[in-house]
Design an enzyme around this catalytic site. Structure first.
Site, short mmCIF file in Angstrom:
data_model
loop_
_atom_site.label_atom_id
_atom_site.label_comp_id
_atom_site.label_asym_id
_atom_site.label_seq_id
_atom_site.Cartn_x
_atom_site.Cartn_y
_atom_site.Cartn_z
N SER A 140 93.01 -151.00 -17.36
CA SER A 140 92.72 -149.68 -17.96
C SER A 140 91.31 -149.62 -18.51
CB SER A 140 93.70 -149.39 -19.11
OG SER A 140 95.00 -149.70 -18.72
N ALA A 141 90.89 -150.70 -19.19
CA ALA A 141 89.53 -150.73 -19.73
C ALA A 141 88.52 -150.70 -18.59
CB ALA A 141 89.32 -151.98 -20.58
N GLY A 187 97.18 -158.67 -17.13
CA GLY A 187 96.57 -158.44 -18.43
C GLY A 187 95.06 -158.62 -18.37
N ASP A 191 87.90 -155.19 -24.60
CA ASP A 191 88.04 -155.17 -23.14
C ASP A 191 87.10 -154.16 -22.50
OD1 ASP A 191 89.51 -153.22 -24.44
OD2 ASP A 191 91.37 -153.55 -23.35
N GLY A 237 93.04 -156.28 -18.00
CA GLY A 237 92.37 -155.10 -18.57
C GLY A 237 92.03 -154.04 -17.54
#
Ligand code: MEV
Length: 324
Positions: A113-114, A109, A156, A111
C-alpha cells in the site's frame, strides 16, 4: 505533460524499531528490490478506472469526482484516496486510468500500500507536469495512508520514496544511512498480519500498562541506535545479537506468534546469528542475520518449520520513473 507514464516504488523490510516508531522512537528500514509498478494514462471522459488484477480487481470504474468518497472495495482504497488527495490539492478533474503491477505478494508485509501511494503520487506529478519534492510526495502518501487505515508511522512511505536504508523518526527525521552489505535471510510465516489491529493492540497495552510499555520502548530505542552503527560498520554477529534483543522486546509487547517463534528457532538451528520478526508481527516475515555459508541450512530449517524463504535484495532504489 505526458499522455501516459509508468512509475515504480520498492517494497520495504523493517529492520529495527517496529511499533515503538509509532510513538516517536526511531526505526531502521530498508527498501527491497521488489517493486510496485503503477501505469497511468489520461482518459478523455471523467472516469477513474483502476486495474489491479493481482489483488482481485481486474477492472473497477467510478466517476473521478467521487474518488475517495463513500464505499470503495479494499484493493482500490489507497489508489482512490491518493488520486482524490492529489486532484483536490491541484484542482484537477481529468479522467484517469491506473494499472498496478506488483512484483511481490501483498501477503509478505513488504508494504504494497505504501509503495502504491509513492509510485502513484510520483506518476501523477509526472503525468501532469507538477513538480513535487520527496517531502511533498511523502506528505501526500502519508496523508493517504492515515486517511485509509487510520494508523501508521509512515516509515514504509518514506522507504518507498527515498529507497536505500533509512533512519526514520515520525514527524521529525528521514535520514539515509550508508549500510554495509550484511547478509540477511527473509522467511515468510505464511500468515498475513493485520497491521492496524496489532498497532491498536499495542496502544491498548500501553493504556493499561504505561510504565512497562515506556520501559520497553526506551530499550527498543537503545537497540535501534546501536543497530544503526552496526549496520554502518559492524559485524553480522553483532547485528544478529541486536535482532535477538529487539525480538525479546517485541515478545514483551505481545506481537510475536508461535509461527514467528518457530521460524526464529529454525534460523538458530541453521546457524543464524540472530533473527526477529519484521513489521507488525502476528505473521508476515522474519529477518535473520546470517553468514554466507549457513544460507542453505537456514533455508532447509525454515522450510521444515513450515515457512518459506523469500529471496530479496535490499537497499533498493526509491521511487522512479519507468517509462513515459
Ligand atoms: C508495521 O509494518 C510497523 C508498525 O510499526 C506500524 C507502523 O510503523 O506504521 C507496527
Amino acid at each position: 505533460m505526458a499522455e501516459r507514464v509508468t512509475a515504480s516504488a520498492p517494497g520495504k523490510l523493517m529492520l529495527f524499531g517496529e511499533h515503538a516508531v509509532v510513538y516517536g522512537v526511531p526505526c531502521l528500514v530498508t527498501a527491497v528490490d521488489r517493486r510496485m509498478k503503477v501505469s497511468l494514462e489520461r482518459r478523455r471522459d471523467k472516469k477513474l478506472v483502476i486495474k489491479a488484477k493481482q489483488v482481485g480487481l481486474p477492472y473497477y470504474v467510478r466517476n473521478i469526482k467521487e474518488a475517495g468518497k463513500g464505499e470503495t472495495p479494499k484493493p482500490a482504497r489507497f489508489t482512490e484516496k491518493l488520486v482524490a488527495n492529489f486532484y483536490e490539492q491541484y484542482g484537477l478533474s481529468n479522467g484517469l486510468e491506473v494499472t498496478t503491477d506488483c512484483q511481490f505478494s501483498d501477503k509478505y508485509g513488504f508494504g504494497a500500500s505504501a509503495a502504491v501511494t509513492a509510485a502513484l503520487g510520483y506518476g501523477l506529478s509526472q503525468l501532469y507536469g507538477i513538480k513535487q519534492t520527496k517531502e511533498d510526495l511523502f506528505n501526500l502518501g502519508y496523508r493517504t495512508v492515515i486517511g485509509v487505515q487510520g494508523v501508521g508511522s509512515g516509515f514504509d512511505v518514506a522507504a518507498a520514496i527515498w529507497g536505500g536504508t533509512i533512519y526514520y523518526i515520525k514527524g521529525k527525521k528521514i535520514e539515509s544511512i550508508k549500510c554495509k552489505d550484511h547478509l540477511l535471510a527473509v522467511g515468510y510465516t505464511g500468515v498475513k498480519a493485520d497491521t492496524p489491529a496489532l498497532v491498536r493492540q499495542v496502544a491498548e497495552l500501553r493504556r493499561q500498562e504505561p510504565l512497562r510499555v515506556a520501559g520497553i520502548f526506551s530499550q527498543i530505542k537503545e537497540v535501534v541506535e546501536e543497530a544503526r552503527v552496526v549496520l554502518e560498520k559492524g559485524t553480522g554477529r553483532s547485528l544478529g545479537r541486536l535482532m535477538e534483543r529487539n525480538q525479546r522486546l517485541l515478545r514483551e509487547l505481545g506481537v510475536s506468534s508461535q509461527k514467528i517463534e518457530d521460524l526464529i528457532e529454525a534460523c538458530g538451528r541453521g546457524g543464524a546469528w540472530g533473527a526477529k520478526l519484521s513489521g507488525a508481527g502476528g505473521g508476515d516475515c522474519i529477518i535473520a542475520s546470517v553468514a554466507e555459508e549457513s544460507g542453505d541450512r537456514i533455508r532447509g530449517e525454515i522450510t521444515q518449520a513450515g515457512g518459506g524463504m523469500v529471496k530479496v535484495g535490499y537497499q533498493a532504489e526509491g521511487v522512479r520513473l519507468e517509462s513515459e
